[in-house]
Design a protein around this motif. Sequence first.
Motif, short mmCIF file in Angstrom:
data_model
loop_
_atom_site.label_atom_id
_atom_site.label_comp_id
_atom_site.label_asym_id
_atom_site.label_seq_id
_atom_site.Cartn_x
_atom_site.Cartn_y
_atom_site.Cartn_z
N LYS A 88 29.49 39.50 32.10
CA LYS A 88 30.37 40.35 32.81
C LYS A 88 31.30 41.01 31.67
N ALA A 89 31.74 40.39 30.88
CA ALA A 89 32.67 41.11 29.91
C ALA A 89 31.95 42.00 28.99
N TRP A 90 31.02 41.74 28.43
CA TRP A 90 30.05 42.73 27.66
C TRP A 90 29.50 43.99 28.42
N GLN A 91 29.55 43.80 29.64
CA GLN A 91 29.16 45.23 30.50
C GLN A 91 30.26 45.81 31.19
N PHE A 92 31.62 45.25 30.74
CA PHE A 92 32.85 45.50 31.67
C PHE A 92 33.23 47.16 31.18
N ARG A 93 33.39 47.94 32.04
CA ARG A 93 34.22 49.27 32.04
C ARG A 93 35.19 49.33 32.95
N ALA A 94 36.27 49.85 32.21
CA ALA A 94 37.62 50.04 32.83
C ALA A 94 37.44 51.10 33.94
N ASP A 95 36.80 51.83 33.93
CA ASP A 95 36.50 52.87 34.87
C ASP A 95 35.51 52.80 35.98
N ASP A 96 34.92 51.67 35.85
CA ASP A 96 33.93 51.21 36.91
C ASP A 96 34.56 50.92 38.45
N PRO A 97 34.19 51.98 39.28
CA PRO A 97 34.94 51.71 40.67
C PRO A 97 34.68 50.78 41.41
N SER A 98 33.62 49.79 41.05
CA SER A 98 33.32 48.80 41.84
C SER A 98 34.30 47.49 41.49
N HIS A 99 35.04 47.50 40.49
CA HIS A 99 36.24 46.33 40.20
C HIS A 99 37.45 47.16 39.79
N ALA A 100 37.41 48.24 39.70
CA ALA A 100 38.75 49.07 38.99
C ALA A 100 39.92 48.38 39.79
N GLY A 101 40.01 48.44 41.19
CA GLY A 101 41.15 48.02 41.79
C GLY A 101 41.69 46.68 41.48
N TYR A 102 40.70 45.80 41.37
CA TYR A 102 41.12 44.48 41.05
C TYR A 102 41.79 44.36 39.74
N TYR A 103 41.37 44.94 38.75
CA TYR A 103 41.95 44.91 37.24
C TYR A 103 42.76 45.86 37.02
N VAL A 104 43.37 46.81 38.02
CA VAL A 104 44.55 47.61 37.95
C VAL A 104 45.83 46.92 37.49
N ALA A 105 46.46 47.02 36.37
CA ALA A 105 47.87 46.50 36.41
C ALA A 105 48.46 47.51 35.42
N SER A 106 50.05 47.49 35.59
CA SER A 106 50.81 48.27 34.75
C SER A 106 50.97 47.72 33.39
N ALA A 107 51.36 48.60 32.48
CA ALA A 107 51.67 48.11 31.20
C ALA A 107 52.41 47.15 30.80
N GLU A 108 53.44 47.18 31.98
CA GLU A 108 54.50 46.26 31.66
C GLU A 108 54.13 44.88 32.15
N THR A 109 53.39 44.97 33.17
CA THR A 109 52.69 43.54 33.54
C THR A 109 51.58 42.99 32.41
N ARG A 110 50.95 43.85 31.75
CA ARG A 110 50.11 43.57 30.93
C ARG A 110 51.08 42.95 29.61
N LEU A 111 51.89 43.56 29.28
CA LEU A 111 52.88 43.12 28.25
C LEU A 111 53.56 41.87 28.38
#
Length: 241
Positions: free
Chosen positions: A190-213
């Motif tokens: 899953k990690a190897w095939q991961f694409r940030a712009d994939d609409p199938s999971h984009a909502g789940y992995y959306v996070a602000s820069a502040e949250t990621r930091l």
Amino acid sequence: MLKILFLLFSGLKFGKLLTTGGTMLISLVVYAFIYGWKYAAGFIALLFVHEMGHFIAARQRGLQVGAPTFIPFMGAWIEMKDLPHDAETEAYVGLGGPLVGTLGALACYFLARDMDHSSKWLLAVAYAGFFLNLFNLIPLSPLDGGRITAVLSPRLWLLGVPVMGFLLWQNPLNPVLIMIAIMAIPQVIKAWQFRADDPSHAGYYVASAETRLTYATAYIGLLAFLAVMTHDVHEMLATIR
């Protein structure tokens, strides 16, 4: 003692003994048979503290979870009755265990340091706590490190592959490592095939820069602290020997 263990397993058929108390007692008896009662009790207590960190974090986010369940040599876990609705929640719950578990190990460390050499068992418990929480931070799902780093990017799980590979190379017959490696295979794919712009999971992995930091800082800081403490306590135990 083996008879006691047999009776415990017999009593766990389908009743309410198959709960935290029952499985904790089984683990206590098994570990005590090998390592002694003091170490076994301390080790089980730290496992419980770690899992309660996950439990509390999950409940803070409104997730329904079951009480911890213990299996000798496999550790413990809590049943997630509700799944996290986004990667940030998953990271929050994942971080709760190592964070609270580290505090528990730190408490054992300070207690052991203030006692005489008869407290070597307690220092050994502290070392086990630091080491296991450090191990759990390997950035590879299903470990806690994989759940935490998911909010940054699932691609970070690929960094955990060489770490797990090295551990397996050092301990090729370790059943726990083998089981974790097998469970991690679909996550690595899953990690190897991961694409940030994939609409199938984009909502789940959306996070602000502040949250990621915030999570990156907490993860790296806890990782560094545990690495230092694991090394230092190991050296202390070697000196006592």
